[in-house]
Design an enzyme around this catalytic site. Structure first.
Site, short mmCIF file in Angstrom:
data_model
loop_
_atom_site.label_atom_id
_atom_site.label_comp_id
_atom_site.label_asym_id
_atom_site.label_seq_id
_atom_site.Cartn_x
_atom_site.Cartn_y
_atom_site.Cartn_z
CB SER A 1 1.76 -3.45 -4.35
OG SER A 1 2.95 -4.14 -4.61
CB ILE A 2 -2.96 -3.46 -0.83
CG1 ILE A 2 -3.44 -4.58 -1.76
CG2 ILE A 2 -4.12 -2.60 -0.36
CD1 ILE A 2 -4.21 -4.11 -2.97
CB ILE A 3 -0.50 -1.35 2.84
CG1 ILE A 3 -2.03 -1.33 3.04
CG2 ILE A 3 0.17 -0.44 3.87
CD1 ILE A 3 -2.46 -1.82 4.40
CG ASP B 1 -0.60 -4.70 6.76
OD1 ASP B 1 0.32 -4.83 5.92
OD2 ASP B 1 -1.75 -5.14 6.56
CB CYS C 1 -0.52 -11.53 -1.04
SG CYS C 1 -0.18 -9.76 -1.18
CD GLU D 1 -6.06 -3.45 4.39
OE1 GLU D 1 -6.15 -2.23 4.66
OE2 GLU D 1 -6.59 -3.96 3.39
#
Length: 225
Positions: A55-57, A99, A2, A79
């Site tokens: 995009s992770i979470i 988050d 990001c 994160e």
């Protein structure tokens, strides 16, 4: 990975061509976030954020910049590992599974002290709409980057220095930063290799309110022998 970027006039005056400037910063950091992008500009045009997302979470609903019901806005990179525990502790009802939204709720509950509750790696900026304040912070060990420069009463920030270079009046080497780099392979005390561009130090926060820029340490390592 990001990227975050943004601009604010420290006296909350309108910034000319703000949307175009945010577009430029997003474009220059596009490689950091191939999964999405977003831009927010305040109604008065005195502050705005841009975000590129990896995009992770919460793949479906974690788009940024993100706002809450109080009109606060955030752009976040990183994160927070304990966000689920914080969500339960705060007792907040979230519209996403990210988050990032928990960070906004944590700021609403603890203010600038919210960073003391985070376990993770992060760099973020929050626009506090009620207090007309910009609050930025970086994780304790500086894993996530945050650079900024002030030009003509406008503070620009970004995840990478090259996103700030279009706003520098003259690109020059910071000699002290260069000396640091030759000696230590990194720059000390927030200096960078570019004159006028600074790095927000690890475990530091930055605020802008009432035309005043303040940078301070929120955490320190203590060794108890």
């Amino acid at each position: 990975m990001c990227s975050i970027s943004g601009a604010i006039n420290i006296f909350l005056e309108p910034i000319p061509f703000l949307k175009n400037k945010l577009d430029v910063m997003n474009h220059l950091q596009a490689h950091r976030g191939p999964d999405g992008e977003g831009i927010w500009v305040a109604e008065k045009g005195c502050v705005g954020f841009a975000h590129r997302r990896l995009s992770i979470i919460d793949l479906a609903t974690g788009q940024q910049p993100m706002s809450d019901e109080y009109g606060n806005w955030i752009c976040f990179n990183g994160e927070v590992y304990n966000y689920k525990e914080l969500k339960e502790e705060i007792g907040c009802v979230c519209n996403t599974s990210s988050d990032t939204e928990v960070v906004l709720h944590a700021y609403k509950k603890w203010g600038e002290g919210c960073v003391e509750h985070f376990k993770g790696m992060f760099a973020f900026a929050i626009w506090d709409n009620q207090n007309k304040k910009l609050f930025c912070s970086r994780d304790r060990f500086g894993i996530k980057p945050f650079y900024y420069i002030t030009v003509d009463d406008v503070l620009y920030f970004a995840s990478e220095i090259k996103a700030l270079l279009p706003f520098v009046k003259s690109i020059e080497t910071d000699i002290d930063g260069f000396k640091d780099y030759l000696a230590f392979q990194f720059c000390l005390g927030g200096k960078t290799l570019f004159r006028g561009i600074r790095e927000l130090m690890p475990a530091h926060s930055l605020t802008i309110v009432n035309g005043y820029i303040r940078e301070y340490r929120y955490w320190q390592v203590y060794y108890n022998l």
